[in-house]
Design an enzyme around this catalytic site. Structure first.
Site, PDB file in Angstrom:
ATOM      1  N   SER A 130       4.784  -0.051   9.556  1.00  0.00           N
ATOM      2  CA  SER A 130       5.977   0.517   8.911  1.00  0.00           C
ATOM      3  C   SER A 130       6.723   1.423   9.881  1.00  0.00           C
ATOM      4  O   SER A 130       6.156   1.867  10.883  1.00  0.00           O
ATOM      5  CB  SER A 130       5.524   1.347   7.695  1.00  0.00           C
TER       6      SER A 130
ATOM      7  N   TYR B 210       1.572   7.856   2.627  1.00  0.00           N
ATOM      8  CA  TYR B 210       1.975   6.541   3.171  1.00  0.00           C
ATOM      9  C   TYR B 210       2.091   6.610   4.695  1.00  0.00           C
ATOM     10  O   TYR B 210       1.580   5.736   5.404  1.00  0.00           O
ATOM     11  CB  TYR B 210       3.303   6.154   2.553  1.00  0.00           C
TER      12      TYR B 210
END
Ligand code: NAP
Ligand code: GCO
Length: 264
Positions: A145, A158
């Site tokens: 990501s 996250y």
């Protein structure tokens, strides 16, 4: 050159591939010749996905399995090996996010995100590597990501998980490269999927969400990515074309990570 990108005769497991990025990646691997297995959590998503794959002429095998449950993962891998053969390509795609300011986040909420986004790729990779070694090699692709590199408000769990996933990728590459296993990361930018839908919702007056405008301004390509933007890069990392690429994170982000941003 086509042989470089062919997945004919290969078996691929894409976790969390009922829809979104995982579905697009599984579709791409199938179009390159791979047999597809995928898992998800919900029966309704499984049934919908199987129909969607079939509409595209893809005879995917779908399974209900929670990637955070080691016993379920071992059972899943065993079923795939029995029904399709040894797994040649693993895409650790299943993931969740909880957008909560860190000081307001409960420890269990933090752990839930890390369990799915970091511990699960460890568990699934651990389950498939022994057979990859026995068969002479394999490909592992971890879906990282922007948050493997950057932080932002409300995504502490996250970002910690995806940062850890970048290093898990490098460690698998380091530890198992000698067995002809290549482990790389694919780092999508901001992609239009259910996961980011809250960031793109129209405002009450019909205007774009502020975050939507922010991302478009922050992206040199001046648009959100689509799951289809990830199809070619995924086939590259799953194919013989990347046999000497190991421990790398391939960012597919429209240029966000390269760009300081427009002058106000
Ligand atoms: P999504 O639309 O939310 O889909 C997530 C998928 O993961 C669903 O199929 C879901 O299955 C599955 N899943 C979640 N928890 C699971 C579990 N415990 N066990 C098994 N399956 C589970 O997400 P996405 O946007 O496609 O993202 C896919 C991956 O790309 C994630 O790792 C995400 O972090 C990453 N990523 C996304 C973006 C983006 O902008 N969208 C950018 C960079 C990276 P159910 O529906 O059955 O729960
Ligand atoms: C967020 C988004 C991002 C994307 C993706 C960016 O809230 O910032 O959900 O985290 O999902 O990971 O690459």
């Amino acid at each position: 050159m086509n042989k470089q990108f062919s997945l004919e005769g290969k078996v691929a497991l894409v976790t969390g591939a009922a829809y979104g990025i995982g579905f697009a990646i599984a579709e791409a691997l199938a179009e390159a010749g791979a047999k597809i297995a995928f898992n998800c959590l919900k029966q309704e998503h499984l049934e919908h996905a199987l129909a969607a794959y079939a509409e595209r002429g893809i005879a995917a095998k779908g399974y209900l399995a929670n990637v955070t449950d080691e016993a379920q993962i071992k059972e899943l891998v065993g079923k795939i090996e029995a029904e399709l053969g040894g797994i040649d390509i693993l895409v650790n795609n299943a993931g969740i996010i909880k957008r909560i300011p860190m000081t307001e986040m409960a420890a269990d909420e933090f752990r839930d995100v890390v369990d799915v986004d970091l511990v699960a790729p460890f568990l699934v990779s651990k389950a498939v590597i022994p057979e990859m070694i026995r068969r002479g090699g394999g490909k592992i692709i971890n879906i990282c990501s922007m948050m493997s590199e950057l932080g932002r408000e409300t995504v502490s769990a996250y970002a910690a998980a995806k940062g850890g996933l970048k290093m898990l990728t490098r460690n698998i590459a380091s530890e198992y490269g000698k067995y002809n296993i290549q482990c790389n990361g694919l780092g999508p930018g901001y992609i239009a999927t259910p996961q980011t839908a809250p960031l793109r919702e129209r405002q009450a007056d019909g205007s774009p969400h502020p975050f939507d405008r922010f991302i478009v301004a922050k992206t040199p390509a001046e648009r959100w990515g689509t799951p289809e933007d990830l199809k070619g890069p995924a086939v590259f990392l799953a194919s013989p074309a990347s046999d000497f690429v190991n421990g790398q994170i391939l960012y597919v982000d429209g240029g966000i990570l390269a760009y300081i941003g427009k002058q106000p």
